[in-house]
Design a protein around this motif. Structure first.
Motif, short mmCIF file in Angstrom:
data_model
loop_
_atom_site.label_atom_id
_atom_site.label_comp_id
_atom_site.label_asym_id
_atom_site.label_seq_id
_atom_site.Cartn_x
_atom_site.Cartn_y
_atom_site.Cartn_z
N ASP A 260 -67.10 20.68 -23.17
CA ASP A 260 -65.69 21.04 -23.21
C ASP A 260 -65.38 21.99 -24.34
OD1 ASP A 260 -64.38 20.04 -21.12
OD2 ASP A 260 -63.90 18.10 -22.03
N ASP A 262 -65.11 25.10 -27.00
CA ASP A 262 -64.75 26.50 -26.80
C ASP A 262 -65.87 27.43 -27.26
OD1 ASP A 262 -62.38 26.75 -25.52
OD2 ASP A 262 -61.20 26.31 -27.33
N ARG A 299 -67.39 23.16 -13.41
CA ARG A 299 -66.41 23.96 -14.13
C ARG A 299 -67.09 25.14 -14.83
NH1 ARG A 299 -64.70 20.65 -18.32
NH2 ARG A 299 -66.33 21.72 -19.51
N GLN A 303 -65.75 28.71 -13.53
CA GLN A 303 -64.91 29.50 -14.44
C GLN A 303 -65.77 30.01 -15.55
OE1 GLN A 303 -61.79 26.95 -15.74
NE2 GLN A 303 -61.28 26.35 -13.67
N THR A 304 -66.87 30.59 -15.19
CA THR A 304 -67.87 30.88 -16.21
C THR A 304 -67.39 31.91 -17.21
OG1 THR A 304 -70.11 31.51 -16.58
CG2 THR A 304 -68.95 32.66 -14.87
N SER A 305 -67.84 31.77 -18.41
CA SER A 305 -67.40 32.71 -19.42
C SER A 305 -68.52 33.65 -19.83
CB SER A 305 -66.89 31.97 -20.63
OG SER A 305 -67.74 30.90 -20.91
N SER A 306 -69.74 33.33 -19.48
CA SER A 306 -70.79 34.30 -19.75
C SER A 306 -71.96 34.03 -18.81
CB SER A 306 -71.27 34.22 -21.20
OG SER A 306 -72.30 33.28 -21.30
N GLU A 307 -72.73 35.06 -18.59
CA GLU A 307 -73.82 34.95 -17.64
C GLU A 307 -74.85 33.93 -18.11
OE1 GLU A 307 -75.75 38.64 -15.36
OE2 GLU A 307 -73.71 38.72 -16.11
N GLU A 310 -73.68 30.52 -17.36
CA GLU A 310 -73.78 30.27 -15.93
C GLU A 310 -75.22 29.94 -15.55
OE1 GLU A 310 -72.08 32.71 -12.25
OE2 GLU A 310 -74.10 33.27 -12.85
N LEU A 359 -64.63 32.58 -5.30
CA LEU A 359 -65.48 31.41 -5.52
C LEU A 359 -66.65 31.30 -4.55
CD1 LEU A 359 -62.96 28.69 -6.66
CD2 LEU A 359 -64.58 30.00 -8.00
N ASN B 11 -58.71 31.60 -7.51
CA ASN B 11 -59.67 32.06 -6.51
C ASN B 11 -59.12 33.29 -5.81
OD1 ASN B 11 -61.87 32.15 -4.89
ND2 ASN B 11 -61.37 30.33 -3.70
N GLU B 60 -65.77 37.66 -18.58
CA GLU B 60 -67.17 38.06 -18.32
C GLU B 60 -67.46 38.49 -16.90
OE1 GLU B 60 -70.89 39.15 -19.47
OE2 GLU B 60 -69.25 38.56 -20.73
#
Lengths: 1031, 167
Positions: A260, A262, A299, A303-307, A310, A359, B11, B60
């Protein structure tokens, strides 16, 4: 003896009361040499050890400990026992003594003569009497190394301590703050877990005391002397935490919590730890956390924030699934794998029905990650997903949607491929075989290029799964490929088709031999249908394109020897018909044909069959064609054979070169012998279609149109310069002297350059010795003579020979290379040859494509560039300072040529010394110099050395001038440099902001679009400098 | 991004990118003058990502304005000779609370990227947003734009939108 004891007494005196630290060393040496024993030392120490002054006692113990450190190996068991008893007792003593006591104990733990039971008693008193965390850094590390030493040698005894040992350790490391000690402590924890020490009821304590450091956040201090990295800490801590299933109930909630966070690195670390730990766990260890874990993982991917996060998340899903797949099913428990996959499917499956929305891809990736974990998982997932995907494909009509669906299907097949280990197992997709095939073929016949591209990759993937494509399907697939090849003009499609054909031909060679090759041959030899048509101009290029594609497919499919046997005759036919002119092939197409042959030589298996094919059929044929073309010139009949063109000959030379370097050394030796005989002795007997005159004399100087023959020397170069070093070059001396003669006398550029290169290539591989030295000296003398006489007509030729030989020698670190390169440096001052010499450095430093590279088995030492640079850069700087103003640009050009080719790490370290020279080079009017300097500056600017920051003012000024240069490439390069400058530390560049922004306003209105787009990017970045929300 | 944040449009529909502009021989030719055209302006806009406006995007895997169809090439009009640029943009949903911010970002990006001779007009594609007129009025008002950029917290958000993340 009496003298010894007084010596000892004085040593002790001087150490204890005189505070001379060096005496400990002397005492240790003396004990080691057997001058006196440890017992004698203890006796001599007697008074100091029993003194009432704690500091004196400390000194005494310190001396003993330091001596023990040096000679713990010589102690007897009895001595060790006494010493341990003494030290254990001293642990209770005054705190100033403790450091020395610990040192002594550590020395004793390394003893091989440690009596049984002493390890336990040592640790008991240690844990009892010492509070580790109130010790200093070095003492704490001493305790940890004691533990490590004992764990290495006395494992059984320590295990006898039971969970007390773990408790003692937990207490000692609780609150440790120094990363160096943490690394040791983690190692101990690791040993405890890996070696199966009894954790007893202290599992949670051990977890608490280590997990409080998770996730590790540590930045080593600048110029870190200890060399501890964050990665090291992360790795060791991870192996502790993930080491045992006993931690599962504590670790998994922690991971869920940290996910969770940041902070990116915390997420990443948590995911990687999760992946690591589930590989150790069984299903029951994490059953209760499964849902929580899945929610977090979903999640992170959705809602990925970086490759990186992911892919770490996907890896965790795979690891979880494969752990669940390992679980043994019992009749009464539920199937945990299908429960988990149900979760995944409910959350992801419906997104696959919305190929337009964002998605789709995250969902598909999650499912594919699960799919790739095990065969059982892939059966469950594909059974749930494939029918709906394939059905949607047939129902949807929009191409973009269909393409997305097809790509998702493709990724599923690729994911399953990684999970299937057994070769002949039936494919997971066998149930969908029919519908998959029909989908692929319908997509192939679609009129949309991106659909076709995806469909060809899908076809490749299907062919790699057992039993999915039947023979009839392969037939159909080949038909489709041929159709696409001949009709589709899109480059991407034909590239995909070529790739797919290559993959299929490896698995199903016969279909390609019977169907594709004859068809392509017919297609290539068909004259374009434009004889009496006036659409000539519009038809011509497309026929040319078809031929090009046919040629590249022929090369791509030639992997199996059986296919090679069919394709190479076709390619040779193309060459001979181009030569005779019976079918019109353009020079371009002929070059392309040679490239295809070369590609085949690069990719076929190196077995005798293919070796014979190349050495006994293809090379003689190529030589024969080239020779025919060269001799034909004189009686010119209107048709000019393409085989006299320079590009074609170079392409032929690389076919020969690749086959000689790669295929069957014995056969290559035979080829070399024949080729040399052809060039030296006019021996044409091995060539097919033998109707050549008896005196060809290819290497001798001739009159008239002789360039046609003399340039054939490039074929000789292709052959003899690429032989493996085990193969002897026949008649080498004769060959070298003729080549030298030719390269210094011929006037045709290709001929003398090739002769020089061939000479250099041979010199590079000649064995070291007097004959080589005298050869080089003879050549040097001749070359220098030509270069020094200003009236010589062959100065360029001599220069060419010199530079190539210099390169050949430089590569192998030959001592004579310096005399050649020094000559090159002196030429920089020459008014005629200076510019050429400056350019020569670029040749010297770069890799050449045809000879003197590793592919040709040349003798190339590593880091020859760095070596050359470090040996010669002072000369260059000196020369620059001494040169006349109009010659200076030659030096700058040479410098930028050299620096440009250096590896980046070297550039960065060397740059400070050369910076002023490079800045000078930026103001040099020669655009070539400007460009090459800019291009070597640009990579350095990404990670600027401090020296550069000091010169910022000068740099910005120069760049500002250059963005208005008349040459477009200079403008672009200088804008890129300015762009890179915007990433410098803000406080350094902020003073320039307004000035640079104003200067960048002008190129925004440049007449060239490419310049404008660079300016737009650079200006955008500069606007962010020092602005809120920027950098 | 902590887990609890709800996205306004989690989405969104994704549109295909049109790919890099193909280099032609005349692009490389020193002597040819390339006029500024629609595609060039479109490229300037399409490659910046509104990654920090979370409501329409996640960081990203940045969805660019092009992929979200906020900016389309047909809605970009340039007249190099008369020094005018007009851009229409389409918010992803009619009630998108970010429309003003997107418009402002586009405007700032153009101001920074185009020669000073151009007059720049940015407005919402007619009929695609609830408060279209108000937003257009704000964007057309030079003084309000200038004042907005004086506001450092607003400038911060705009700058963040214009920060190129790939570096």
């Amino acid at each position: 003896m009496a003298a010894d004891s007084s010596l000892l007494q004085s040593l002790v005196e001087e150490f204890v009361s005189g505070l001379q630290d060096s005496k400990a060393k002397d005492a240790a040496t003396a004990v080691k040499d057997g001058q006196f024993t440890v017992l004698q030392l203890v006796e001599a120490l007697g008074l100091s050890l029993t003194s009432t002054q704690p500091h004196t006692r400390a000194r005494g113990v310190q001396l003993l400990s330091e001596v023990l450190q040096e000679c713990y190996g010589n102690l007897t068991q009895r001595e060790v026992e006494v010493l341990i008893a003494f030290y254990e007792n001293r642990l209770k003593d005054h705190y100033v003594i403790t450091p020395s006591v610990l040192q002594g104990l550590r020395a004793l733990t390394k003893c091989t003569a440690l009596p049984p039971g002493s390890a336990v008693s040592m640790l008991r008193s240690l844990f009892q009497d010492v509070h580790v965390q109130s010790l200093m850094l070095a003492e704490r590390s001493c305790v940890y190394s004691m533990l490590i030493n004992l764990m290495e040698t006395r494992e059984a005894e320590l295990k006898g301590l039971g969970s007390d040992f773990v408790f003692g350790f937990v207490q000692s490391m609780d609150g440790e703050r120094d990363p160096r000690n943490l690394l040791l402590a983690f190692q101990i924890a690791n040993l405890i877990i890996q070696r199966g020490y009894n954790l007893g009821k202290f599992a949670e304590e051990l977890f608490e005391v280590t997990s409080c450091y998770f996730p590790i956040d540590f930045t080593p201090p600048p110029n870190d002397p200890h060399g501890i990295t964050k990665e090291e800490l992360i790795e060791t801590l991870r192996s502790v935490l993930a080491g045992t299933p006993k931690f599962a109930e504590f670790l998994l909630p922690l991971i869920i919590e940290k996910l969770d966070s940041d902070v990116q690195s915390a997420k990443l670390d948590s995911l990687q730890t999760l992946t690591a730990c589930v590989s150790q766990y069984e299903h029951k260890d994490f059953a209760e956390f499964l849902e929580g874990l899945w929610t977090s993982l979903r999640r992170e991917v959705f809602q990925t924030s970086s490759e990186r996060v992911e892919s770490a998340g996907l890896a965790a899903v795979t690891a979880l699934t494969s752990c669940l797949s390992r679980a043994v099913l019992s009749s009464d428990s539920e199937d945990s794998l299908s429960t988990f996959l149900d979760l995944v499917l409910t959350d992801c499956k419906h997104h696959l029905c919305e190929p337009d929305l964002k998605l789709v891809w995250p969902s598909a990736k999650l499912l594919q990650a699960a799919c790739s974990a095990s065969t059982r998982a892939s059966h469950i997932v594909t059974a749930a997903v494939m029918p709906s995907l394939l059905e949607q494909y047939s129902n949807r009509t929009q191409c973009s949607q269909r393409r997305t669906l097809l790509e998702v299907v493709l990724k599923f097949i690729q994911a399953v491929k990684t999970s299937q280990s057994l070769e002949n197992e039936e494919s997971v997709f066998i149930d969908f075989r029919a519908s998959l095939c029909s989908t692929v073929f319908s997509a192939l016949s679609e009129n949309n290029s991106s659909l076709q591209v995806t469909a060809t990759s899908l076809l490749t993937s299907l062919s790699q799964q057992t039993g999915l494509l039947l023979d009839s399907d392969i037939d159909l697939a080949v038909d489709h490929l041929i159709r696409l090849l001949l009709t589709e003009s899109d480059d991407k499609v034909s590239l995909a088709v070529v790739e797919c054909a290559g993959a299929l031909a490896e698995l199903h060679p016969t279909v390609f031999i019977t169907k594709l090759i004859p068809r392509l041959k017919a297609e290539m030899f068909a004259e374009p249908m434009d004889q009496d048509d006036n659409r000539k101009s519009s038809e011509q290029p497309s026929h040319h394109a078809v031929r090009q594609r046919c040629l590249s497919v022929l090369a791509a499919v030639s992997i199996k020897p059986s296919v090679v046997k069919e394709t190479t005759p076709v390619l040779l036919d193309v060459l001979s018909s181009a030569h005779t002119g019976s079918v019109g092939f353009s020079v371009d197409e002929v070059v392309m044909t040679c490239r295809s042959l070369q590609r085949i030589a690069e990719q076929v298996q190196d077995i005798e069959e293919t070796g014979r094919c190349f050495h006994e059929t293809i090379i003689p044929q190529l030589l024969s064609l080239a020779l025919q073309a060269a001799l034909q010139g004189e009686e010119s009949s209107g048709h000019r054979s393409p085989l006299v063109e320079e590009v074609v000959l170079s392409a032929v030379a690389s076919v020969i070169s690749t086959s000689c370097s790669r295929l069957q050394p014995q056969l290559a030796a035979q080829t070399a012998k024949r080729t040399v005989a052809l060039f030296l002795d006019d021996d044409v007997s091995f060539l097919p279609d033998n109707s050549f005159p008896s005196h060809i004399q290819l290497l001798k100087k001739q009159q008239g149109e002789s360039w046609r023959q003399s340039q054939l020397v490039c074929l000789l170069m292709g052959c003899v310069c690429s032989l493996p070093r085990s193969v002897e070059v026949p008649q080498a001396d004769e060959l070298l002297s003729q080549l030298e003669e030719m390269s210094c006398s011929c006037s045709h550029t290709l001929s003398y350059t090739s002769a020089a290169k061939c000479f250099a290539g041979l010199v590079n591989k000649r064995s070291q010795g007097d004959s080589l030295d005298s050869l080089i000296q003879r050549m040097m003398k001749r070359v220098c003579g030509e270069l020094d006489s200003t009236s010589s007509p062959v100065r360029t030729q001599a220069f060419t020979l010199m530079i190539w030989v210099a390169k050949a020698l430089l590569l192998r670190y030959h001592p004579l290379s310096t005399s050649l390169t020094d000559k090159l440096f002196t030429l920089l001052d020459n008014s005629d040859l200076g510019a050429m010499a400056a350019d020569g450095f670029s040749l010297l430093m770069s890799d050449s494509a045809d000879i003197l590279n590793r592919g040709c088995h040349a003798d190339v030492r590593i880091m020859y560039r760095q070596r050359f640079f470090s040996e010669n850069s002072p000369k260059l700087v000196q020369g620059f300072n001494a040169a006349e103003p109009e010659k200076k640009s030659n030096y700058l050009k040479a410098l930028s040529n050299i620096v440009n080719k250096l590896p980046k790490q070297v550039q960065i370290t060397e740059l400070p010394a050369l910076l002023s020279l490079l800045l000078e080079a930026l103001s040099c009017p020669d655009q070539g110099v400007q460009l090459s300097t800019l291009s070597c500056l640009e990579p350095v600017l990404i990670d600027p050395p401090p020296a550069l920051i000091q010169q910022l003012e000068a740099l910005v000024n120069r760049l500002q001038t250059l963005i208005c240069s008349p040459a477009m490439s200079v403008r672009i390069a200088s804008l890129r440099c300015l762009h890179a400058l915007s990433h410098f530390p803000t406080h350094e560049i902020l003073p320039f902001r307004a000035r640079v922004l104003r200067a960048l306003g002008r190129p925004l209105d440049d007449k060239k679009r490419l310049v404008r787009s660079e300016a737009v990017q650079a200006r955008g970045e500069w606007f962010l400098v020092g602005s809120p929300g920027g950098r | 991004m902590s887990g609890g944040t709800r996205l306004e449009n989690a989405n969104p529909v994704i549109f295909q990118r049109s790919g890099e502009r193909l280099l032609t021989a005349s692009d490389e030719d020193e002597d040819v003058h390339d006029p500024i055209d629609d595609r060039e302006i479109f490229d300037i806009l399409s490659y910046f990502d509104l990654h920090l406006i979370r409501a329409i995007n996640d960081p990203e895997h940045p969805l660019s304005l092009e992929e979200l169809n906020v900016v389309e090439q047909v809605r970009v009009k340039v007249n190099d000779a008369e020094n005018t640029v007009g851009v229409e943009f389409t918010p992803t949903i009619p009630h998108c609370s970010m429309a003003t911010l997107i418009g402002l970002s586009i405007k700032v990006k153009l101001l920074r990227s185009l020669p000073a001779r151009f007059k720049i007009d940015v407005h919402i594609t007619p009929g695609t947003h609830a408060s279209e007129e108000a937003v257009n009025k704000q964007l057309a008002d030079k003084e309000r734009v200038a004042a907005a950029l004086e506001n450092s917290s607003l400038l911060e958000v705009v700058n963040q939108c214009l920060t190129n993340r790939s570096i």
